[in-house]
Every structure is written in structure tokens, then in C-alpha cells.
Design a protein around this motif. Structure first.
Motif, mmCIF file in Angstrom:
data_model
loop_
_atom_site.group_PDB
_atom_site.id
_atom_site.type_symbol
_atom_site.label_atom_id
_atom_site.label_comp_id
_atom_site.label_asym_id
_atom_site.label_seq_id
_atom_site.Cartn_x
_atom_site.Cartn_y
_atom_site.Cartn_z
ATOM 1 N N PHE A 194 22.078 73.128 25.260
ATOM 2 C CA PHE A 194 21.778 73.505 26.577
ATOM 3 C C PHE A 194 20.259 73.393 26.953
ATOM 4 O O PHE A 194 19.848 73.697 28.307
ATOM 5 N N GLY A 195 19.453 72.789 26.422
ATOM 6 C CA GLY A 195 18.005 72.677 26.657
ATOM 7 C C GLY A 195 17.734 71.237 27.257
ATOM 8 O O GLY A 195 18.666 70.564 27.697
ATOM 9 N N TYR A 196 16.562 70.690 27.042
ATOM 10 C CA TYR A 196 15.983 69.591 27.626
ATOM 11 C C TYR A 196 16.226 68.351 26.506
ATOM 12 O O TYR A 196 15.263 67.889 26.240
ATOM 13 N N ASN A 197 17.416 68.268 26.014
ATOM 14 C CA ASN A 197 17.547 67.292 25.092
ATOM 15 C C ASN A 197 17.369 66.115 25.479
ATOM 16 O O ASN A 197 17.662 65.383 26.310
ATOM 17 N N ASP A 198 16.305 65.188 24.778
ATOM 18 C CA ASP A 198 15.822 63.923 24.855
ATOM 19 C C ASP A 198 17.092 62.943 24.158
ATOM 20 O O ASP A 198 16.777 61.610 24.433
ATOM 21 N N LEU A 199 17.848 63.401 23.306
ATOM 22 C CA LEU A 199 19.112 62.723 22.881
ATOM 23 C C LEU A 199 20.166 63.642 22.796
ATOM 24 O O LEU A 199 19.927 64.740 23.266
ATOM 25 N N PRO A 200 21.452 63.107 22.889
ATOM 26 C CA PRO A 200 22.615 64.098 22.575
ATOM 27 C C PRO A 200 22.380 65.230 21.593
ATOM 28 O O PRO A 200 21.893 64.803 20.626
ATOM 29 N N ALA A 201 22.474 66.325 21.645
ATOM 30 C CA ALA A 201 22.076 67.512 20.780
ATOM 31 C C ALA A 201 22.596 67.114 19.369
ATOM 32 O O ALA A 201 22.023 67.364 18.358
ATOM 33 N N ALA A 202 23.886 66.495 19.394
ATOM 34 C CA ALA A 202 24.567 66.281 17.832
ATOM 35 C C ALA A 202 23.837 64.997 17.292
ATOM 36 O O ALA A 202 23.979 64.920 16.176
ATOM 37 N N GLU A 203 23.118 64.315 17.976
ATOM 38 C CA GLU A 203 22.290 63.088 17.250
ATOM 39 C C GLU A 203 20.693 63.424 17.090
ATOM 40 O O GLU A 203 20.062 62.657 16.807
ATOM 41 N N LEU A 204 20.259 64.866 17.440
ATOM 42 C CA LEU A 204 19.015 65.071 17.142
ATOM 43 C C LEU A 204 18.689 65.131 15.879
ATOM 44 O O LEU A 204 17.445 65.148 15.447
ATOM 45 N N GLY A 205 19.518 65.228 14.957
ATOM 46 C CA GLY A 205 19.390 65.516 13.368
ATOM 47 C C GLY A 205 19.003 66.825 13.061
ATOM 48 O O GLY A 205 18.380 67.065 11.855
ATOM 49 N N ALA A 206 19.294 67.740 13.700
ATOM 50 C CA ALA A 206 19.143 69.276 13.279
ATOM 51 C C ALA A 206 19.975 69.618 12.326
ATOM 52 O O ALA A 206 21.236 68.990 12.142
ATOM 53 N N ASP A 207 19.851 70.833 11.703
ATOM 54 C CA ASP A 207 20.663 71.230 10.844
ATOM 55 C C ASP A 207 21.776 71.891 11.236
ATOM 56 O O ASP A 207 23.059 72.252 10.623
ATOM 57 N N ALA A 208 21.748 72.468 12.439
ATOM 58 C CA ALA A 208 22.781 73.377 13.113
ATOM 59 C C ALA A 208 22.620 73.091 14.671
ATOM 60 O O ALA A 208 21.397 72.908 15.060
ATOM 61 N N VAL A 209 23.649 72.857 15.381
ATOM 62 C CA VAL A 209 23.509 72.795 16.902
ATOM 63 C C VAL A 209 24.226 73.825 17.369
ATOM 64 O O VAL A 209 25.329 74.348 17.098
ATOM 65 N N ILE A 210 23.697 74.619 18.464
ATOM 66 C CA ILE A 210 24.552 75.848 19.048
ATOM 67 C C ILE A 210 24.520 75.636 20.633
ATOM 68 O O ILE A 210 23.591 74.847 21.280
ATOM 69 N N ASP A 211 25.473 76.190 21.028
ATOM 70 C CA ASP A 211 25.698 75.861 22.499
ATOM 71 C C ASP A 211 25.413 77.155 23.362
ATOM 72 O O ASP A 211 25.425 77.363 24.394
ATOM 73 N N ARG A 212 25.395 78.330 22.772
ATOM 74 C CA ARG A 212 24.678 79.474 23.307
ATOM 75 C C ARG A 212 23.941 80.335 22.514
ATOM 76 O O ARG A 212 23.967 80.315 21.031
ATOM 77 N N TYR A 213 23.251 81.137 22.846
ATOM 78 C CA TYR A 213 22.116 81.967 22.203
ATOM 79 C C TYR A 213 22.996 82.990 21.336
ATOM 80 O O TYR A 213 22.199 83.414 20.299
ATOM 81 N N GLU A 214 24.204 83.433 21.793
ATOM 82 C CA GLU A 214 24.807 84.444 21.154
ATOM 83 C C GLU A 214 25.204 83.761 19.684
ATOM 84 O O GLU A 214 25.401 84.578 18.716
ATOM 85 N N ASP A 215 25.109 82.562 19.561
ATOM 86 C CA ASP A 215 25.496 82.050 18.027
ATOM 87 C C ASP A 215 23.913 81.805 17.159
ATOM 88 O O ASP A 215 24.289 81.311 16.182
ATOM 89 N N LEU A 216 22.942 82.215 17.663
ATOM 90 C CA LEU A 216 21.864 81.639 16.806
ATOM 91 C C LEU A 216 21.805 82.447 15.613
ATOM 92 O O LEU A 216 21.422 81.774 14.580
#
Length: 223
Positions: A194-216
């Protein structure tokens, strides 16, 4: 809590901790009007953020007609900074669930850090205005360590770990700057969709992607 896997969690600021486009967007448009450029919509200014205020304004000029001569750019950049400082927290707010997530991490014994390419003095002023400064052990801005050491370089993460006394570190961010900095520092990273993604979040290459802070917290526990 002793079984939590990280001693330190670092956060990007704009688009990660706070929705600051609400005040950055008007500052960009103010700078554009000083040189006769057209205004940009709020949705469009959101896509300009990342890499610091100078890069944000460069993108705005690219979008509205191309680069400016250096002296005109510097004048407009100065206008942006003056306007932004005067209105830095008029509308900016933490993302829903953010403060609760920070409190949860603190209860688990985590030290928290801000690692942002935003200028340090503005980062601190914004966090002060939002009453968030005391939650963080260290606040590093894009200019804190000098030229060439902001994200995606690993230096800010390495410095935060050092200041916090060492331990396992995880990064939380919303852009390629954050993910690449984490990769360069060889630490895990969680991306926010939900941030200012410069690529689709799934394509950023992170170890995990979350859609809300409750899942951090649960995402960090799984890393």
C-alpha cells in the motif's frame, strides 16, 4: 520477547510509516507553478516519490515538459523545500495500524530505526509533528552519512545496526530503494503493497509482502 527473530527493525518513512504524499504533492505543485509548469494530480505525485525530494522534483519536470536549466531547477527545488517545511504535517498521517505495529515490536524488545532518503532535518520535523520521534532509537536521512551513502547503498542499514548495538535486523519499505538496500546489506526485507511502490509490490523482490500493518509482526516471525 526472547523468541522474536529480530533485535532491530528499520523502516522507510514516506510511503512506509506515513502517507506523506498528502503534503509532498502540494509542495511539488507549488514548485511547478513557480516555473510555469502544469499541475500534477495527487495520484500522479504519489508515483514520483522515492529517492529523496530532488529526485522527486526531477521526475515532476520530466513528466511536465522535460528538464530545466540547472539554475532554474535549483530555484524551484528551493521553493519546494520551503513550501514543504512550512506544511510538512498539514495532512500527513501514519498508515492505519502503523503505530500499533510499532508498539507491538517494542514490546517484543525490538529497537526501531528510521532509514529514509528524505533529508534528515525534515524527517525529524515530520516525526516530531506526528509525535512519533521517541519510538525510534535512530533516525537516518538521505543526507546523514554524506553523498553516495543513501539507499540503495547498504551504509544506512549498517550504521543503524551499529548505533543500535548489533543484532539481527530486518528492513520494512515500499520501494526498490528499500529492497536493494536490504539486499546490499544482506538483511531480510518486508515490502508494503500500500506504499509508494515503484514496481508492483510482488515484483520488488522482497522476502515478504504485506497488505496491512496488522500482518507485519507475523511476516517478520516467518522470515
Amino acid at each position: 520477547m526472547a523468541d522474536f527473530p529480530f533485535e532491530i527493525v528499520g523502516f522507510d518513512l514516506d510511503g512506509t510509516l506515513v502517507d506523506s504524499n498528502r503534503d509532498l504533492g502540494p509542495a511539488v505543485n507549488h514548485a511547478l507553478t513557480t516555473v510555469g509548469r502544469p499541475l500534477i494530480s495527487q495520484d500522479a505525485t504519489r508515483n514520483l516519490i522515492g529517492g529523496g525530494a530532488r529526485r522527486m522534483l526531477e521526475r515532476a519536470f520530466e513528466l511536465t515538459g522535460g528538464e530545466l536549466p540547472e539554475d532554474e531547477f535549483e530555484s524551484a527545488y528551493g521553493e519546494l523545500l520551503v513550501h514543504y517545511e512550512a506544511h510538512i504535517a498539514d495532512h500527513t498521517v501514519p498508515y492505519p495500524g502503523c503505530l500499533d505495529a510499532l508498539d507491538d515490536l517494542a514490546r517484543r524488545g525490538c529497537k526501531l530505526a528510521v532509514i529514509t532518503n528524505k533529508i534528515e532535518v525534515y524527517s525529524r520535523k515530520l516525526l516530531d509533528a506526528l509525535g512519533m520521534t521517541d519510538r525510534f532509537e535512530v533516525i537516518l536521512g538521505g543526507d546523514t552519512l554524506g553523498p553516495g551513502r543513501a539507499k540503495p547503498a547498504p551504509d544506512m542499514i549498517d550504521t543503524a545496526i551499529l548505533i543500535c548495538g548489533g543484532g539481527r535486523f530486518a528492513m520494512v519499505g515500499d520501494s526498490t530503494f528499500d529492497v536493494k538496500a536490504a539486499r546490499n546489506a544482506r538483511v531480510p526485507v518486508v515490502a508494503l503493497s500500500f506504499g509508494y511502490n515503484d514496481l508492483p509490490a510482488a515484483e520488488l523482490g522482497a522476502d515478504a509482502v504485506i497488505d496491512r500493518y496488522e500482518d507485519l509482526v507475523s511476516a517478520l516471525e516467518r522470515l
